[in-house]
Design an enzyme around this catalytic site. Sequence first.
Site, PDB file in Angstrom:
ATOM      1  CG  ASP A  48      31.509 -86.861 -39.032  1.00  0.00           C
ATOM      2  OD1 ASP A  48      31.620 -85.843 -38.477  1.00  0.00           O
ATOM      3  OD2 ASP A  48      30.917 -86.364 -39.500  1.00  0.00           O
TER       4      ASP A  48
ATOM      5  CD  GLU B 265      31.248 -85.681 -33.787  1.00  0.00           C
ATOM      6  OE1 GLU B 265      30.629 -84.831 -34.056  1.00  0.00           O
ATOM      7  OE2 GLU B 265      30.553 -86.257 -34.999  1.00  0.00           O
TER       8      GLU B 265
END
Length: 525
Positions: A211, A270
Amino acid sequence: MRNPSSGPWWANAVFYQVYPRSFCDSGGDGVGDLDGVTSRLDYLKSLGVEAIWLNPVMVSPMRDHGYDVADPRDIDLLFGDLAALDRLVTAAHARDIKVTMDLVPNHTSSAHPWFQAALAAPPGSPERGRYIFRDGAGPDGSRPPNNWLSIFGGPAWTRVTDPDGTPGQWYLHLFDASQPDLNWENPEVLADLEVTLRFWLDRGVDGFRIDVAHGMAKPPGLPDMPVTKPELLLAEMDDDPRFNNDGVHDIHRAIRRVLDDYPNAVAIGEVWVYDNEQFARYLRPDELHLGFNFRLVRAEFDALDVRAAIENAVAAVELVDAVPTWTLANHDVERPPTRYGGGLTGLARARAMALVMLALPGPVFIYNGEELGLPNVDDLPDEALQDPVWERSGHTRRGRDGCRIPIPWSGDEPPFGFSTNPHTWLPMPPAWTDLTVERQSADPSSTLALYRRAIEISCRRAEFSGSTVEWLDSPTDALVFRRGGLVCVLNAGAAPIPLPEGEVLLTSDPVADGALPPDTAAWLA
Ligand code: TEU
């Protein structure tokens, strides 16, 4: 397998993103869970899925639906327990499906024991040193330390009350106030992440989606930002100085050193970075294996825009000899049929873009429900909204709930086989009757049938072996590219175009008289 030749398993794989809250509820509480995922593995297998990316399932108060992690090495009761994860991994592996988990290294939950200890400790203490605490500005420290705004809206700083009851320091949270940013200059933070990585890898997990992988290192001195516009969604910002700072690459090298002990594991970052050279740095041989490239997500349904997205995604990875990734949807963005204009036109365009994506070399990421052509649900009542963006933006941005509605499996009314409980965590539209897996499985013209067929063809046909994209002459408002022995045509214009020579393998919607209608794509051998 889409990748029968040598090389790592992930280099051409079909990944499927499971948003666990919304996939399948085995427990009857209206929220999806891990045993629910396990119960639907045969569905994923029949779709042709080779790997799952599970959004966070670790212990969390769920203020940001799992992206606020209070214990990174245990499963939240809402989703099951460690045994349920083990069951999922075992059952997936028995079907040759890999399981990757979401890892959230940029921040923890404010309920994490580290943050609770930081609140109880004085300024300057080792406990506070794991997060980013600063004195406030102004004579009484009553103003935030700098002008940063949260991605979700409102200030990126929250003031704490000291143990003696007086107003104290401020802590940084780029997202919700319940998501304090970790201080990655503190070696304890990395040491703990290494323990977490090994914890899951030792259980048989096949890798991680990381993330905000461009976010952990902050600019030295935390200077004010030049822009302070409230709309700071990363998807729309190319130059947010709080992200993509040089120090982040040391962190990725450290993560990679751990993953290299598990030769089949993959790390997918990401990375909301659009400069090709900057993006490529995350994919150097000792950093991430893969990075999400979000150019296709941002592209309009326009031939030039789509072509530029593909060209840039390919050009970026060529700089470091890495593999491109492709994605049209995820749990943060508007669903494609809606993004492309909504209604039947939006759906036709989403189907056409699915063929474009599945024609490209490299792994694809399909977001649960994308294969059903689900639209965004934009008419949720205010009181149903759950995304912290809604509250933090002072009710000016409705947030991402509309792309997170539970999956309709079967039957004629909500909850459509998703749960036994009619009170699903987000309400399901009664109009989704025709969109269920059950209905679409029985309809050869459905979007589900298209995805199944496309994946099946891309596994079976030798034409899909090429690793480069070659652009061919195309009519205005269309694009034509060759990958290996495959030619893919997209008609993004308003008039039909002639199909090129060749055996038609698949079209996203019916063609007539050798012409490809608007909003349609075709594969030719
Ligand atoms: O997303 C990063 C992020 O900043 C997104 O919020 C993005 O800006 C926005 O959704 C685009 O519309 C990751 C996760 O994918 C997201 O779900 C989390 O909320 C966020 O990190 C915080 O962990």
